[in-house]
Design an enzyme around this catalytic site. Structure first.
Site, PDB file in Angstrom:
ATOM      1  N   GLY A 183       0.858  -1.181   0.000  1.00 35.26           N
ATOM      2  CA  GLY A 183       0.000   0.000   0.000  1.00 35.26           C
ATOM      3  C   GLY A 183       0.888   1.222   0.000  1.00 35.26           C
ATOM      4  O   GLY A 183       1.842   1.285  -0.775  1.00 35.26           O
ATOM      5  N   GLU A 184       0.634   2.134   0.908  1.00 40.62           N
ATOM      6  CA  GLU A 184       1.434   3.354   0.979  1.00 40.62           C
ATOM      7  C   GLU A 184       1.996   3.453   2.394  1.00 40.62           C
ATOM      8  O   GLU A 184       1.247   3.688   3.353  1.00 40.62           O
ATOM      9  CB  GLU A 184       0.533   4.542   0.617  1.00 40.62           C
ATOM     10  N   SER A 185       3.290   3.274   2.509  1.00 39.67           N
ATOM     11  CA  SER A 185       3.876   3.115   3.842  1.00 39.67           C
ATOM     12  C   SER A 185       3.762   4.370   4.705  1.00 39.67           C
ATOM     13  O   SER A 185       3.609   4.269   5.925  1.00 39.67           O
ATOM     14  CB  SER A 185       5.339   2.671   3.720  1.00 39.67           C
ATOM     15  N   CYS A 197       6.157  -5.332   0.375  1.00 38.47           N
ATOM     16  CA  CYS A 197       6.269  -4.010  -0.254  1.00 38.47           C
ATOM     17  C   CYS A 197       6.190  -2.868   0.777  1.00 38.47           C
ATOM     18  O   CYS A 197       7.153  -2.663   1.496  1.00 38.47           O
ATOM     19  CB  CYS A 197       5.249  -3.885  -1.376  1.00 38.47           C
ATOM     20  N   ARG A 226      12.842   3.486  -1.057  1.00 40.26           N
ATOM     21  CA  ARG A 226      11.473   3.424  -1.587  1.00 40.26           C
ATOM     22  C   ARG A 226      11.453   3.761  -3.083  1.00 40.26           C
ATOM     23  O   ARG A 226      12.273   4.525  -3.567  1.00 40.26           O
ATOM     24  CB  ARG A 226      10.586   4.415  -0.846  1.00 40.26           C
ATOM     25  N   ILE A 262       5.176  -3.606  -7.548  1.00 36.43           N
ATOM     26  CA  ILE A 262       4.376  -2.386  -7.762  1.00 36.43           C
ATOM     27  C   ILE A 262       5.030  -1.251  -6.981  1.00 36.43           C
ATOM     28  O   ILE A 262       4.971  -1.220  -5.754  1.00 36.43           O
ATOM     29  CB  ILE A 262       2.911  -2.580  -7.290  1.00 36.43           C
ATOM     30  N   ARG A 263       5.670  -0.367  -7.682  1.00 35.06           N
ATOM     31  CA  ARG A 263       6.389   0.756  -7.056  1.00 35.06           C
ATOM     32  C   ARG A 263       7.166   0.261  -5.821  1.00 35.06           C
ATOM     33  O   ARG A 263       7.062   0.803  -4.725  1.00 35.06           O
ATOM     34  CB  ARG A 263       5.419   1.892  -6.703  1.00 35.06           C
ATOM     35  N   HIS A 323       4.698  -8.729  -4.349  1.00 35.51           N
ATOM     36  CA  HIS A 323       3.353  -9.022  -3.833  1.00 35.51           C
ATOM     37  C   HIS A 323       2.941 -10.468  -4.080  1.00 35.51           C
ATOM     38  O   HIS A 323       2.214 -10.748  -5.045  1.00 35.51           O
ATOM     39  CB  HIS A 323       2.333  -8.107  -4.534  1.00 35.51           C
ATOM     40  N   GLU A 349       0.736 -12.124  -2.688  1.00 30.98           N
ATOM     41  CA  GLU A 349      -0.729 -12.278  -2.516  1.00 30.98           C
ATOM     42  C   GLU A 349      -1.497 -11.991  -3.807  1.00 30.98           C
ATOM     43  O   GLU A 349      -2.688 -12.248  -3.881  1.00 30.98           O
ATOM     44  CB  GLU A 349      -1.217 -11.360  -1.377  1.00 30.98           C
TER      45      GLU A 349
END
Ligand code: GLN
Length: 198
Positions: free
Chosen positions: A50-52, A82, A109, A137-138, A173, A175
């Site tokens: 997600g967004e850390s 991630c 990051r 993903i990023r 990822h 998952e």
């Protein structure tokens, strides 16, 4: 009936549902963790992608950062993917950010160039004979790892799946694929702790 193993999934932001589905598919009980009380009875916890920065904000606001520190101190197992990898690292760069520091890693990051910022690859992994599908993903890059960190998979010359004691970290990822290898390994880690063989 044997009680199901409870696996917490940090559910403040990000793709926690995808992890919950894999955990349920493997026969353990996913528990969405939003406040410290949700950790009761949980034996291992997944920190999703997600967004850390946003996740860190909620962790502090809800008192979860302290609760996770206590959970680590009582031997709880962690699996960060991630953004979760960023939260678990000892040091975060690009930009610098506070972290939990349970894994002896230095991560940068969003460190893949534009072209590779989101991509899928198949690569060797110590957990299975065939190549493992890895969705980035990023993603962060692991720039340094301590001597107690075991590298389970690498890509482009950097570790992408590592383990230190009861802490498992993936910069990709698992998952988001149909392959449950990495989650199965995490459940073994929760069950057997430091004695877990490859
Ligand atoms: N780029 C995100 C961050 O820095 C992580 C991306 C992800 O979790 N897929 O927090």
């Amino acid at each position: 009936m044997v009680a199901q193993m409870k696996i917490g999934i940090l559910a403040v932001q990000g793709d926690f549902d995808a992890h919950a589905a894999v955990i349920a598919r493997l026969g353990a009980e996913p528990v969405l963790v939003r406040v410290p009380a949700d950790l009761a009875g949980v034996e291992g916890i997944i920190l999703p992608g997600g967004e850390s920065t946003t996740q860190l904000h909620f962790l502090k606001e809800e008192g979860l950062k302290d609760a996770l520190e206590k959970f680590a101190a009582r031997g709880g197992a962690f699996f960060g993917t991630c953004a979760g990898a960023i939260l678990l690292a000892r040091e975060v760069r690009n930009p610098a950010q506070e972290s939990l520091g349970f894994a002896d890693l230095v991560v940068a990051r969003n460190a893949y160039g534009r072209q590779l910022s989101s991509h899928v690859r198949f690569g060797p992994c110590k957990l299975k004979a065939e190549p493992l599908e890895m969705v980035f993903i990023r993603a962060p890059i692991i720039e340094q790892q301590g001597s107690g960190v075991e590298v389970l998979a690498e890509a482009e010359g950097h570790p992408v799946l590592v383990r230190q004691g009861r802490v498992l970290v993936a910069t990709f990822h698992p998952e988001l694929t149909g392959d449950t290898t990495v989650h199965e390994y995490f459940l073994k880690l929760v069950r057997n702790g430091d004695r877990t063989a490859l």
